[in-house]
Design an enzyme around this catalytic site. Structure first.
Site, short mmCIF file in Angstrom:
data_model
loop_
_atom_site.label_atom_id
_atom_site.label_comp_id
_atom_site.label_asym_id
_atom_site.label_seq_id
_atom_site.Cartn_x
_atom_site.Cartn_y
_atom_site.Cartn_z
N GLU A 1 0.07 -1.47 5.53
CA GLU A 1 0.98 -1.12 6.50
C GLU A 1 0.87 0.32 6.80
O GLU A 1 1.11 0.40 8.21
CB GLU A 1 2.60 -1.37 5.70
CG GLU A 1 3.69 -1.00 6.79
CD GLU A 1 4.07 0.42 6.56
OE1 GLU A 1 4.86 0.68 7.55
OE2 GLU A 1 3.75 1.24 5.95
N ASP B 1 0.67 -1.08 -0.24
CA ASP B 1 0.09 0.23 -0.07
C ASP B 1 0.94 1.43 -0.04
O ASP B 1 2.14 1.20 0.29
CB ASP B 1 -0.97 0.13 1.22
CG ASP B 1 -0.11 -0.10 2.45
OD1 ASP B 1 0.76 -0.70 2.75
OD2 ASP B 1 -0.64 0.55 3.29
#
Length: 491
Positions: A146, A79
């Site tokens: 994350e 991400d």
């Protein structure tokens, strides 16, 4: 999409990064990118599987003659942080990032670039694609979410990965290598919205704070950059000198781990108070400009006409909220007494939102120690609970404690010296890395983190240095070539 970055060196890495930019992948929306990587890896006959949390794991067999080497896990997260300038309409769930070359750097048009951690991700894929690189058994671990909660790292189960060494690619300074990081916890605060009718003959104004640099709340927190949320709190307290000015809504920041770049307050007031309010804002503009000169040079305070709201906060809530926001810890709380120029504990007043029934505030507290984290959390809770707000904590993750006997760190130092004629700086980073969470289930892993120079992460100023990416690739592949054999086990 930009084709220009495809010609940069190392070409395979940049080509992968260009593809990554073309597939939207903000936190919580990594599925399309994960599917593209899955299809690509299966097309090359790699072993690929997805765990229950959504993490992607890819295995590549060792080069001929290197089967007895220690297994290496290359790790990145899927991400990116979605941040755009106010004048850049961009839907991060649908629109591609637009990278371009700006001198020695690559950056994006009006948005975060996603070099954090897209360059590390691209490097992992380039290693998988490189048929000439000699290496031992390889696994690539690509985690989800994350940036907004480390969900992938929290959900990684023991026994899934087979390697002995983890190379984390989520650091952002060429010439530095990391052997530890801070832990963290989210503070989630709510004030019940106590509403009153808008006083008669009031008009509405929107007070906005914009133009701030923002940045990463771990990497940039010690640099004295302004927080739009903290400035908003200062202004709200100053406005209390005008009882006829009422507060309807407040908002600021979009992510707990990004220093707030913009904030606003919807105000109502009697027309007679407008000249004095404008004079106050002009005075505050001068003060703020002088205070942040050379650090945050483009801060802009504005008052603009707005549509009259249907409600305002009670004066008591307005007072409690404004003063609690101002008293809320923000920035560096303590420096490490063991390591020079390393932040021990910090907190970021990251998000302020007004909802129908409540006002929501979120802070991210970081510390190298659990005791430090708990101390800042206690201070934060005391500020808000003392004025009637609820404060709950979630998403706590541990710090990654340095290992002075790390063999992979020694190998990385030797590789850096061999390639570049100098030793890198060995550091502990105040930003949160997933390594501390990995240690919970894989305590035997020997871990190190390194990466190219990325500046302005978590803001639209994000950029990655082209030459540093080339050096990062050289160092990564050099380390992989020299991973030692497994130690013999004596019965």
């Amino acid at each position: 999409m930009s084709c220009a970055i495809n010609s940069l060196s190392p070409q395979p890495l940049w080509q992968f990064f260009n593809t990554i930019c073309s597939i939207p992948h903000p936190s919580g929306h990594e599925a399309a990118l994960r599917q593209w990587i899955t299809d690509w890896a299966r097309g090359r006959s790699f072993t690929v599987f997805q765990d229950a949390t959504g993490n992607l794991i890819i295995r590549k067999a060792a080069s001929l003659g290197r089967e007895q080497c220690q297994g290496v896990i290359l790790q990145a997260h899927l991400d990116m942080v979605p941040q755009a300038n106010a004048d850049t309409p961009h839907d991060f769930t649908r629109d591609a990032i637009q990278p371009y070359i700006d001198g020695d750097w690559v950056r994006a048009r009006g948005t975060t670039l996603g070099a954090d951690n897209g360059i590390g991700l691209a490097a992992c894929l380039a290693v998988l694609a490189d048929e000439q690189l000699t290496h031992g058994p390889l696994e690539v671990l690509l985690t989800v979410d994350e940036e907004s909660g480390m969900t992938g790292a929290f959900g990684l189960e023991p026994g899934v990965l087979e390697g002995d060494i983890l190379l984390n690619t989520d650091s952002e300074q060429d010439g530095d290598v990391y052997m530890g990081c801070a832990g963290g916890v989210d503070a989630n605060i709510t004030f019940p919205y106590v509403a009153e009718a808008v006083p008669c003959e009031h008009q509405a104004l929107n007070l906005t704070i914009s133009g701030l640099r923002g940045g990463h709340s771990g990497i940039n927190i010690h640099q004295g950059r302004a927080s739009a949320n903290r400035l908003l709190a200062e202004l709200l307290v100053a406005i209390e000198s005008f009882p006829e000015v009422r507060l309807s809504e407040v908002s600021g920041g979009t992510l707990r781990n990004a220093i707030a770049r913009e904030a606003s307050a919807l105000l109502t007031l009697a027309p007679s108070a407008l000249p004095s309010l404008r004079q106050l804002i002009e005075h505050k503009q001068q003060q703020i400009t002088a205070h942040y000169q050379g650090v945050d040079d483009h801060i802009c305070l504005q008052l603009q006409e707005a549509q009259l709201p249907k409600r305002v906060m009670s004066q008591e809530l307005q007072h409690r909220l404004s003063h609690a926001l101002l008293a809320c810890p923000h920035g560096v709380v303590a420096m490490s007494q063991e390591m020079t120029d390393v932040v021990e504990s910090s907190t970021n007043l990251g998000v302020i939102e007004t909802h129908a029934e409540h006002i929501y505030i979120q802070c991210l507290i970081r510390s190298l120690s659990q005791a430090g984290r708990e101390a800042v959390a206690s201070r934060t809770a005391a500020v808000f609970t003392s004025v009637g707000a609820a404060c709950e904590f979630s998403g706590a993750y541990p710090s990654w404690q340095p290992d002075p006997h790390s063999a992979i760190m020694q190998l990385l130092l030797e590789s850096h010296q061999r390639l570049f004629g100098s030793l890198p700086q060995v550091k502990v980073i105040h930003a949160g890395l997933e390594c501390g969470l990995f240690k919970a289930h894989y305590p035997h892993w020997d871990m190190v983190s390194f990466g190219p120079t990325i500046q302005g992460a978590h803001s639209p100023d994000e950029r990655v240095n082209i030459a540093a990416v080339a050096r990062f690739w050289q160092l990564l592949t050099e380390v992989l070539r020299h991973i030692p054999k497994k130690r013999a086990q004596h019965l």
